[in-house]
Design an enzyme around this catalytic site. Structure first.
Site, PDB file in Angstrom:
ATOM      1  N   ASP A   1      23.092  18.586 -25.218  1.00 30.07           N
ATOM      2  CA  ASP A   1      23.332  19.652 -24.241  1.00 30.07           C
ATOM      3  C   ASP A   1      24.221  20.743 -24.817  1.00 30.07           C
ATOM      4  O   ASP A   1      24.862  20.565 -25.862  1.00 30.07           O
ATOM      5  CB  ASP A   1      23.980  19.064 -22.981  1.00 30.07           C
ATOM      6  CG  ASP A   1      25.281  18.297 -23.268  1.00 30.07           C
ATOM      7  OD1 ASP A   1      25.359  17.626 -24.314  1.00 30.07           O
ATOM      8  OD2 ASP A   1      26.215  18.377 -22.455  1.00 30.07           O
TER       9      ASP A   1
ATOM     10  N   GLU B   1      27.388  15.585 -22.995  1.00 29.51           N
ATOM     11  CA  GLU B   1      28.746  15.599 -23.563  1.00 29.51           C
ATOM     12  C   GLU B   1      29.600  16.687 -22.917  1.00 29.51           C
ATOM     13  O   GLU B   1      30.787  16.489 -22.640  1.00 29.51           O
ATOM     14  CB  GLU B   1      28.693  15.837 -25.085  1.00 29.51           C
ATOM     15  CG  GLU B   1      30.045  15.698 -25.795  1.00 29.51           C
ATOM     16  CD  GLU B   1      30.936  16.936 -25.747  1.00 29.51           C
ATOM     17  OE1 GLU B   1      32.155  16.799 -25.923  1.00 29.51           O
ATOM     18  OE2 GLU B   1      30.414  18.043 -25.506  1.00 29.51           O
TER      19      GLU B   1
HETATM   20  C1  LIG Z   1      36.071  15.776 -19.126  1.00 32.98           C
HETATM   21  S1  LIG Z   1      35.558  15.582 -20.753  1.00 32.98           S
HETATM   22  C2  LIG Z   1      34.965  17.167 -21.101  1.00 32.98           C
HETATM   23  C3  LIG Z   1      34.428  17.286 -22.459  1.00 32.98           C
HETATM   24  C4  LIG Z   1      34.365  18.693 -22.897  1.00 32.98           C
HETATM   25  N1  LIG Z   1      33.822  18.751 -24.192  1.00 32.98           N
HETATM   26  C5  LIG Z   1      33.549  19.907 -24.792  1.00 32.98           C
HETATM   27  O1  LIG Z   1      33.966  20.985 -24.466  1.00 32.98           O
HETATM   28  C6  LIG Z   1      35.773  19.277 -22.851  1.00 32.98           C
HETATM   29  O2  LIG Z   1      36.112  19.913 -21.848  1.00 32.98           O
HETATM   30  O3  LIG Z   1      36.552  19.131 -23.792  1.00 32.98           O
HETATM   31 ZN   LIG Z   2      30.210  19.787 -28.685  1.00 33.02          ZN
HETATM   32 ZN   LIG Z   3      31.167  22.071 -26.353  1.00 36.63          ZN
END
Ligand SMILES: CSCC[C@H](NC=O)C(=O)O
Ligand SMILES: [Zn+2]
Ligand SMILES: [Zn+2]
Length: 427
Positions: A84, A149
């Site tokens: 994604d 993710e």
């Molecule tokens: C609640 S986990 C969220 C994961 C997300 N990952 C990428 O940006 C982030 O906000 O870091």
């Molecule tokens: Zn990523």
């Molecule tokens: Zn990201």
């Protein structure tokens, strides 16, 4: 613009396959994973990898690829990538975000070019090249393509690593996404910060907009916001003074405020509301004592004495099942680390000091199991554009990355030093 999957004469190149994958729109809020899985599966079959599609949540498939090693009883190596991406605002981009336009100087523009569709294709291209050279790994190599993710991974990596299918893979080490480097040194991440969502709700006395009185909901909320702001400043000051990196302090950032009595044209300006709330994104470095922060929230940010209630939603663990912080060791006690650093050196790469990632990835679910994981995306001399407008990756950087992964795969899949089960590789 060719559509994904269309395979024109002369299209047989890693860059074109990268562009094809980038043209498959898997952005939130409605990522369609089916075409992405079908494209990746076709690529995998073309290089004779075993493929499996696991579906732990409807419409959220995990694609698992396997290249069997000559000694499949050894712990295997897993390369992970999420399918994604975050959304894009097309009108703010130089080129449409799902066109994968390549500029004359070789920059490929697309949402996901850095985060993290580059590594998805680089893994495959590295295997393609290794197979062409008749390399056979000793350990088994797996690749996983996971959904969701960007929204926390709960229906993706979390369920995958908790499954019996994952257990059967006997994974010894995981490489997952990292971040671009603006210098000529590669960056590598041994931990993520753990995300908490904090919602602070204030109640108070309602009243006419013209009246000054104590204990309105907005006044109570503003005091909380001020307490949070002071703490935020204390953390940010350490970063500004050069005492700590961004990812080494606790971040707390306000992301919404919600209050007011609606009117036909907006809000009733002459009514002071009886409820008000604010939301904060908090990130905790792995060495943070979560109880201390909870105490601070209860006593300073959201004291009930001020008619405040609060909710903490922990979006990830910060310790493993043995109570150790979720950090992968980056010293000689971890043979995977040694094999990794040797692989980078073997292709003339320089590695920066290992870092904690500011944000959060699927690696936390792996480390929680006690399995070592590093975050790594081979992009040097590249502006950090994840989640930004005009995300791009230079063709030469992308191609160099394939070579880097060839070296990593050789090194990680073939080192034979005994892994002593009793030595923790995290914590
Ligand atoms: C609640 S986990 C969220 C994961 C997300 N990952 C990428 O940006 C982030 O906000 O870091
Ligand atoms: Zn990523
Ligand atoms: Zn990201």
């Amino acid at each position: 613009i060719p559509t994904p999957g269309s395979y024109l004469e002369g299209d047989d190149s890693p860059i074109v396959r990268f562009q094809q994958y980038l043209r498959i729109n898997t952005a939130h809020p409605n990522p369609n994973y089916i075409p992405a899985v079908s494209f990746l599966k076709t690529q995998a079959l073309s290089i004779s990898l075993q493929t499996r599609v696991l579906e732990f949540t409807p419409k959220k498939p995990v694609l698992l690829l396997t290249w069997s090693g000559s000694n499949p009883s050894l712990p295997s190596v897993l390369f992970n990538s999420h399918m994604d991406s975050v959304p894009a605002e097309p009108e703010k981009w130089l080129h449409p975000p799902f066109s994968a336009f390549k500029s004359p100087d070789g920059k490929i523009y697309a949402r996901g070019a850095q985060d993290d569709k580059c590594i998805a294709i680089q893994y495959l291209e590295a295997i393609r090249n290794l197979k062409a050279r008749n390399f056979r790994p000793t350990r088994t190599i797996h690749i996983s393509y996971v959904p969701d993710e960007e929204v926390g991974g709960f229906d993706g990596a979390a369920k995958f690593v908790g499954s019996k299918e994952f257990k059967e893979l006997n994974v010894g080490f995981v490489l997952d996404e990292g971040q671009a480097s603006i210098t000529d040194m590669y960056r590598v991440f041994y931990a993520d910060r753990s995300p908490w969502e904090l919602i602070i709700k204030a109640k108070g006395d309602p009243g006419h907009g013209s009246k000054m009185y104590d204990n309105s909901a907005m006044e109570n909320l503003m005091k909380s916001v001020e307490a949070v702001r002071e703490f935020r400043e204390s953390q940010f000051d350490k970063v500004k003074a050069g005492i700590a990196l961004n990812s080494e302090v606790i971040s707390v950032n306000p992301v919404y405020v919600k209050a007011g009595i609606p009117s036909s044209s907006g809000f009733m300006m002459n009514m002071q509301p009886s409820e008000a709330e604010a939301g904060f994104d908090c990130r905790l470095p792995p060495t943070t004592d979560p109880d201390l922060l909870k105490k601070r929230i209860a006593e300073q940010w959201a004291p009930s004495i001020r008619n405040i209630t609060y909710q903490i939603i922990e979006k990830g663990p910060i310790k493993d099942h043995n109570g150790r912080p979720l950090m992968t060791r980056t010293d000689e006690s971890n043979p995977w680390w040694s094999a990794f650093t040797q692989a980078i050196a073997a292709v003339g790469g320089k590695l920066g000091r290992p870092e904690i990632l500011s944000s959060t990835t699927d690696s936390r679910f792996i480390r929680q199991l006690g399995i070592p994981a590093l975050g790594f995306s081979p992009m040097t001399n590249t502006p950090i554009l994840l989640h930004d407008h005009n995300e791009f990756l230079q063709d030469k950087v992308f191609l160099k990355g394939i070579e880097v992964y060839e070296s990593i795969m050789i090194s990680l899949s073939s080192f034979l030093k005994d892994l002593d089960e009793s030595t923790p590789l995290n914590g």
